[in-house]
Design a protein around this motif. Structure first.
Motif, PDB file in Angstrom:
ATOM      1  N   SER A 560      45.537  37.544  75.849  1.00 53.27           N
ATOM      2  CA  SER A 560      46.517  38.468  75.307  1.00 53.27           C
ATOM      3  C   SER A 560      46.336  38.524  73.794  1.00 53.27           C
ATOM      4  O   SER A 560      45.680  37.655  73.194  1.00 53.27           O
ATOM      5  CB  SER A 560      47.943  38.036  75.666  1.00 53.27           C
ATOM      6  N   SER A 564      49.229  43.675  68.512  1.00 56.15           N
ATOM      7  CA  SER A 564      48.339  44.748  68.947  1.00 56.15           C
ATOM      8  C   SER A 564      48.464  45.999  68.094  1.00 56.15           C
ATOM      9  O   SER A 564      47.603  46.874  68.174  1.00 56.15           O
ATOM     10  CB  SER A 564      48.609  45.104  70.414  1.00 56.15           C
ATOM     11  N   MET A 685      42.614  45.390  76.601  1.00 48.65           N
ATOM     12  CA  MET A 685      43.736  45.362  75.661  1.00 48.65           C
ATOM     13  C   MET A 685      43.479  46.402  74.575  1.00 48.65           C
ATOM     14  O   MET A 685      42.327  46.738  74.294  1.00 48.65           O
ATOM     15  CB  MET A 685      43.891  43.961  75.059  1.00 48.65           C
TER      16      MET A 685
END
Length: 902
Positions: A560, A564, A685
């Motif tokens: 993860s 982001s 991601m």
């Protein structure tokens, strides 16, 4: 030499339709060919486990996409998904000495001798598990036609094979069924007083049938007689090679489990290739087990060296007889071929040779003789010394010595030799009845006991009358001298099999049919056939997938992003902006990460555009762009943004791409990039970067006053006299570290490096300060070119670029004439003023005395300026191959001394 025979009743085709209703799969035709096969006489041992080598199982697993699922399934013991089915098999062999079957003949004594003694097994999944009788019957005939030169070299007579098939049909299914398939028996027609005349010689044939050869009442039911005729046998294969013929029948209830029926043959006669000797073979799958029947006729003779010829025949048959997986070998009956095709494919894989077919049963007239003398042999027979007599059997001697049939097996021979008899009698040729040789027949009780006691010797009384001498065989009482020639009796007719593959023999014996000079032999077998439980296999595959999923969940990275979305704030042209992205892995294994291009809007992920797409925009670099994240650890990734250089790809709020810095500044737009970070065996991601560009002199839409500073500095005599001004200014202004290669001229890498290196000069212009006095002319010229590269659009209008690109025969002067009104109408006053100032500056560079000092020519300057002043052709416009040269020629006219733009 080979021919087809078609049975004279159309109801066989109806049987093919019935078969299709029993069959749940799609069928393919029978296949076989006399192609080279394996030469070894020893059966190939099953070295590979069934779940790795069985083509049926490989076919069942063909749609499993994952190799890992197949590997996981292969760890399952075969017994977990394999059931055993009992298949009862009857085989027989009869050398009929070229005789056509007489009308009304049945062979119950031969093929029905163990009818009441067959085991019943609940493991069979047919509707009639209590049926007492064989499930498969394979009968091999030799000399089914006379071995004349015409039959061997020409076309063999096939009516004899049809006649013997009718005998088998009447024996197995009853006369009524045989009459429907083959027409009424001539004997029955004669007995009924039919007006239809019998065929020529038919009456004599009926009368000449020897007594006691199996001829019974026309209403005699067949072996399959039962409630509702549920045990009817259907012919599934037949193949004739001159006199060698094989006929295979299956019980109708078993037909749904019979697949992949194919035939093959090989000739070993004169010269090794004539069909008077050789073998025919049939292979099929019963349930999921392969089964092969071979019928042969080997070289004859009892002279020295004849046994070696027979050994060589066997080796040649094993070497050359093979089944073709692609080109089917034709059967001898069209109707039988239709039935076998309706049964479906057998999935044979690469198996071709006889010894690759699993269970193999070999019958035939092997023609092996006794090595002892004739008198000794007859004496041992009278004394009942079977063991001593068998010690002289050439076949047994060859097998024990390893010269033939290595690894094969023959059941205990508990019957008298089968050759050579006086035709129509039970008397050996050359033997008087008074000498009292035993006829070799056994009682019904002894025949039944053979199923449980395979080693029980046959005990028979002497005193059989010589029927030939008494004239009871339909022949004259006195025979010509050549027919009374003595022949040493021998076990010519044999049955062998490959042991250890679920096949075991129950009984082995002979019958007392007197139609030929041979006695027929028969053997009973039980095959423990394997049957793959399709439902169980599906369950095991599901369990394998779930187990792999559980294992993959444990052995998979779980990554993860700590952050982001990265807001970059205000961005200065040419500056490097650093930020940080942290990838955290809480999984049990390390993960490999890398950036991938966004998916193509055209749909196909394998298109050429997708293949050439970049993972990151040109203005974004990441260090490292790929790498490993340790299990339970994290990894820092540093994206770096260099804004505003040539080739930068930025996104406006409307999603448009390819916008330049100046256009973004004018509209108060922003930079936006969403990069895809992929972790293998985990997920994708998304890293989002956004920022707003700051206005600066380079890239502004108007003509800033700072441009006048650049033009004024470059118009100074010392600047105009600088060697290579403008032509080499980009490379001259760049100071590369020692050892690093210089970027190519006009490349985006060069623009990026110059924006960074000329930041001091650009800052002076942004702050409206005068240029530093010591600024080199090449730096000022490079800054001017960078300014042109960052304009919202190239200075010359799109229409001017299109005039140079169209494929029309115009000179440069004519194109300039078309371009002038376009410049007048398409360019604003500020842009026209800027263009005029630039043209004036470049004309000064090209005119003396400056040109004699700087060495710059029109041919050098025109191509360079084309890069910064012209737009690309409009989309969809058919561009001329000379578009580039047309632009250079047009620009050369604009820069020529005395030229005016407007």
């Amino acid at each position: 030499m080979l021919c087809l025979h078609s049975k004279p009743a159309q109801t066989q085709v109806d049987v093919a339709n019935d078969v299709a209703t029993y069959n749940s799969g799609n069928g393919s035709g029978p296949a076989g060919a006399a192609a080279p096969g394996g030469s070894s006489q020893r059966p190939a041992s099953a070295e590979l486990p069934a779940h790795l080598s069985d083509p049926v199982l490989q076919f069942l697993l063909r749609n499993v996409r994952s190799k890992n699922v197949r590997q996981q399934f292969s760890k399952t013991a075969p017994k977990e998904y394999t059931d055993t089915r009992t298949v009862k098999i009857m085989v027989g062999s009869y050398n009929v000495n070229g005789k056509k079957a007489p009308p009304g003949l049945t062979v119950h004594e031969w093929l029905g001798r163990w009818k009441e003694s067959w085991p019943t097994d609940s493991s069979s999944d047919t509707d009639d598990v209590a049926f007492q009788g064989p499930d498969l019957i394979a009968v091999g005939f030799q000399e089914i036609v006379p071995l004349s030169a015409g039959n061997v070299i020409g076309v063999s007579v096939s009516t004899n094979a049809v006649a013997w098939d009718r005998v088998l049909a009447a024996t197995l299914n009853g006369e009524e069924w045989a009459s429907k398939q083959f027409g009424p028996s001539p004997a029955a027609a004669a007995a009924a007083g039919s007006s239809a005349p019998l065929a020529p010689g038919a009456e004599a044939a009926v009368d000449s049938v020897p007594k006691g050869v199996g001829q019974g009442p026309e209403s005699t039911p067949g072996l399959s007689a039962g409630p509702e005729d549920g045990g009817k046998y259907i012919q599934v294969a037949c193949k004739q090679m001159v006199g060698t013929y094989i006929s295979v029948w299956a019980r109708k209830a078993l037909l749904p489990h019979v697949k992949g029926v194919q035939v093959a043959y090989v000739a070993t006669g004169f010269g090794g290739y004539l069909g008077n000797k050789g073998a025919v073979a049939v292979r099929l799958r019963v349930y999921d087990s392969p089964l092969c029947f071979v019928n042969c006729h080997l070289s004859s003779g009892d002279q020295e060296g004849d046994a070696a010829k027979r050994h060589a025949d066997v080796a040649e048959i094993l070497r050359r007889c093979a089944f073709s997986p692609t080109v089917p070998e034709a059967m001898s009956s069209v109707n039988t071929a239709l039935i076998s095709a309706a049964l479906g494919p057998g999935h044979w894989g690469a198996a071709r040779a006889l010894l690759e077919q699993g269970s193999v049963i070999w019958v035939g007239d092997l023609n092996y003789r006794l090595s002892c003398g004739d008198d000794e042999a007859r004496g041992l027979m009278r004394a009942g010394a079977m063991d001593a007599l068998l010690a002289s059997d050439e076949l047994g001697q060859g097998m024990r010595a390893g010269r033939v049939f290595q690894g094969w097996k023959e059941g205990p021979v508990a019957f008298m030799p089968t050759f050579k008899y006086k035709v129509g009698t039970n008397t050996y040729l050359g033997e008087a009845a008074a000498k009292g040789l035993p006829p070799g027949s056994s009682s019904a009780a002894a025949a039944a006991a053979a199923l449980s006691k395979m080693s029980t010797a046959l005990t028979e009384e002497d005193g059989e009358e010589d029927e030939e001498a008494n004239g009871t065989a339909g022949e004259p009482a006195s025979q010509p001298p050549e027919k009374q020639k003595r022949r040493t009796p021998a076990w010519c007719d044999r049955v062998l099999w490959v042991p250890g593959r679920g096949l075991r023999q129950l009984a082995y014996g002979r019958a007392e049919l007197a139609l030929s000079d041979h006695k027929p032999v028969a053997a009973a077998f039980v095959l423990a056939a394997q049957h793959y439980n399709r439902d169980r296999i599906g369950m095991l595959l599901d369990e394998a997938r779930k187990e792999l999923d559980r294992h993959a969940t444990i052995m998979r990275p779980k990554c993860s992003l700590e952050v982001s979305v990265l807001p970059l704030g205000r961005l200065q042209l040419g500056q490097v902006h650093r930020c940080r992205v942290v990838i955290r892995n809480v999984g049990g294994v390390e993960g490999f990460f890398h950036f991938v291009p966004p998916p193509s809007a055209k749909g196909s992920p394998y298109s050429m555009e997708e293949e050439e797409a970049a993972a990151l925009p040109a203005w974004l670099s990441v260090e490292p762009a790929e790498g490993l994240v340790a299990a339970g650890g994290d990894r820092r990734v540093a994206p770096g943004i260099v804004t505003g250089h040539s080739g930068s790809e930025v996104r406006s709020p409307t999603g448009a791409r390819g916008q330049r810095w100046g256009a973004l500044c004018c509209r108060n737009d922003y930079l936006d990039a969403i990069s895809i970070l992929r972790v293998e065996d985990n997920c994708d991601m998304f890293v989002s970067l956004t920022g707003r560009p700051s206005r600066c002199a380079s890239g502004s839409s108007g003509v800033p006053k700072e441009l006048g500073l650049l033009l004024a500095s470059l118009s100074a005599p010392e600047s105009l006299a600088t060697p290579g001004i403008f032509v080499t200014s980009m490379q001259a202004a760049l100071t590369a570290p020692p050892g690093d290669p210089s970027p190519a001229a006009g490349s985006s890498a060069l623009h990026k490096a110059l924006l960074t290196q000329l930041v001091g000069l650009r800052s002076c212009l942004d702050l409206h300060l005068s240029l530093p006095p010591a600024t080199p002319p090449h730096h000022t010229a490079a800054m001017l070119l960078l300014f042109l590269s960052q304009l919202p659009a190239p200075l010359l209008p799109q229409a001017v670029a299109d005039v140079c690109s169209v494929s029309i025969p115009l000179s440069a002067e004519e194109r300039l004439g078309l371009a002038r009104p376009m410049i007048q109408s398409s360019m604003g006053p500020t842009a026209r003023a800027l263009l005029q100032a630039l043209v004036a500056l470049f004309q000064q560079v090209l005119q003396p005395p400056a040109s004699s000092l700087n060495g710059v020519t029109l041919a050098q300057l025109s191509p360079l300026l084309c890069t910064y002043l012209f737009s690309q052709p409009a989309p969809g416009l058919a561009s001329s191959p000379d578009a580039g040269s047309s632009r250079i020629a047009l620009l050369a006219l604009l820069l020529a001394p005395g030229s005016k733009i407007l």
